[in-house]
Enzyme design. Structure first.
Site, mmCIF file in Angstrom:
data_model
loop_
_atom_site.group_PDB
_atom_site.id
_atom_site.type_symbol
_atom_site.label_atom_id
_atom_site.label_comp_id
_atom_site.label_asym_id
_atom_site.label_seq_id
_atom_site.Cartn_x
_atom_site.Cartn_y
_atom_site.Cartn_z
ATOM 1 N N LYS A 136 1.544 5.368 10.244
ATOM 2 C CA LYS A 136 0.561 5.078 9.078
ATOM 3 C C LYS A 136 0.135 3.726 9.372
ATOM 4 C CE LYS A 136 -0.369 4.496 4.685
ATOM 5 N NZ LYS A 136 0.409 4.381 3.883
ATOM 6 N N LYS A 174 -2.115 -6.209 2.992
ATOM 7 C CA LYS A 174 -0.540 -6.059 3.703
ATOM 8 C C LYS A 174 0.158 -5.117 4.676
ATOM 9 C CE LYS A 174 2.455 -2.761 1.204
ATOM 10 N NZ LYS A 174 2.805 -1.935 1.690
#
Lengths: 293, 293
Positions: free
Chosen positions: A171, A239
């Site tokens: 990811k 983030k």
């Protein structure tokens, strides 16, 4: 049918829990902010009062929250999953968090006989609704096989990369590739527009060649309009990029383009655009170039 | 059939001239380094001794050389095209050069009744051979219509962006988008590989989502192998990026990502990799990250 707990009913989690319920699993759910289970009652989803109670009734617990501290709280906080889960339970963490924290959480859970599978997703809220997410999976092979039917209810592409944490690494790679990918289209369009070209004609002409990308095809329109409905929030991508850059530092990888994008996104958030779609990186290039931003 | 002159028989120009000859035009050609016409003789192509002689026999003269000074020399040098062309001749410049120089060249040619159409291409040597180039066109509408049959012999997508120079602007936009596009894939793969993932599995998993691009699909393999056969040379992309960054400065556009890539490509060229495919930007990220580069 397997009993599945669902912790976290945000935009992504609520849609994913609904698809798991529709697939016939017994779903119980909990969300930090109350009231989110109401919309799922008609699918037979029941509500748990806290994560410990959720885990006590479940063979598989899916966690879908925002960031590393949120996952830690849901797992190990007061009345957390670890306090309620029986040995043999598998936690599936669909949040996007730190790979090294994931490995540490797995070790802590293993002490109580609980397994962790990391399973962050790509494909956005639309993919979550339609059950067409791409799920990036890390974990022990036997754990991944046990949770695969639940994953298959949420996504169409399930890729098992290796041991626990490796789904989070994959990811992070995705978020790195798209960081500079958005910047590339934003820079090209600013140049085209300020030079007086028809930007839509440019997009069409470039889409058949080396410049072709999902971002060019699907997000150039927002950049041309200078309007950025979601999509995926700048603040969330920032983030995720922090996770990727921390991983890069840990293993000694230098990412100059992604570091630049992180700095530009910091500016965007500081100016109040953090809740816009990630394509609003185009605002930065427009602003630097004296265009309306 | 229209008589077409061809100045510049490099990899691109030779293939494009061959397709124009195959389409039935009377093609005469000239190349700075002699001997390049030999391979085209069987297609009926004849050789001119210099650009002036080439232009004297042609209604349309296609120029396909490397950089702005080369175009200036072919147009205005001793025995250049301007010295031989009759009024009404149209020069089609398929080189990738400065948009502002293009406009200046057009004004100088117009003094002798000669028109200029800028028509840089994308699609690489394979597109040139197959006649499937995407051609980015700037020029007066009546000039573009007159040369369109010749362009159609070389490419399948012909986009007329506006007045002379605007084809070069569109090409600059393309080179900006791909600059950061290559960097994005290079950074993602370095992170994946040093973190121990199977990079081919990563490419497959990411190809269905937001990270999907022509570069990810077609150049990640070279970056994984760390071997960079052509393709398109780093040195030529760096030349094109210099054109794009000069244009950006002229019109006040700031391109932080493309500027970073220019600096990284400078390093790559300094280390002797300028003749490799542009995907060798991956060497820079590998080198910065302590991987074999």
């Amino acid at each position: 049918m397997t009993a599945v707990g669902f912790a976290g009913l945000g935009t992504m989690g609520a849609a994913m829990a609904a698809n798991v319920a529709r697939a016939g699993f017994h779903v119980r759910a909990w969300n930090r902010t109350p009231g989110r289970v109401a919309a799922l009652l008609e699918l037979g989803v029941t509500e748990a009062p806290d994560p410990a109670a959720l885990a006590a009734d479940a063979e598989i617990v899916v966690v879908c929250v925002s960031d590393t501290p949120d996952v830690e709280q849901v797992l190990f906080g007061d009345r957390g999953i670890a306090a309620g889960a029986r040995p043999g339970t598998i936690v599936v963490d669909c949040s996007t968090i730190s790979p090294s924290a994931t490995r540490a959480f797995a070790a802590r859970l293993a002490a109580g006989g609980i397994s962790l599978v990391d399973a962050p997703v790509t494909g956005g809220s639309e993919g979550a609704r339609k059950g067409t997410l791409s799920i990036l999976v890390g974990g022990a092979p036997e754990d991944v096989e046990r949770v695969r039917p639940v994953l298959a209810a949420m996504g169409t592409t399930i890729t098992h990369f290796g041991p626990v944490g490796s789904g989070q690494v994959a990811k992070a790679v995705n978020q790195v590739v798209i960081a500079t990918g958005y910047l590339s289209v934003a820079e090209g369009l600013a140049l085209a527009m300020k030079a007086g070209l028809d930007p839509e004609q440019v997009v069409t002409a470039l889409s058949g060649g080396v410049a072709a990308s999902w971002i060019l095809a699907n997000r150039s329109g927002r950049m041309i309009e200078n309007d950025y409905p979601l999509g995926f929030k700048v603040a969330l991508h920032r983030k995720d990029l922090a996770i990727a850059l921390a991983l890069a530092r840990e293993i000694g990888v230098s990412l100059p383009g992604s570091s630049l994008v992180a700095a530009l996104e910091d500016g965007l958030i500081a100016r109040g655009h953090g809740e816009e779609d990630q394509s609003s990186i185009a605002r930065v290039i427009r602003g630097l170039s004296g265009m309306e931003d």
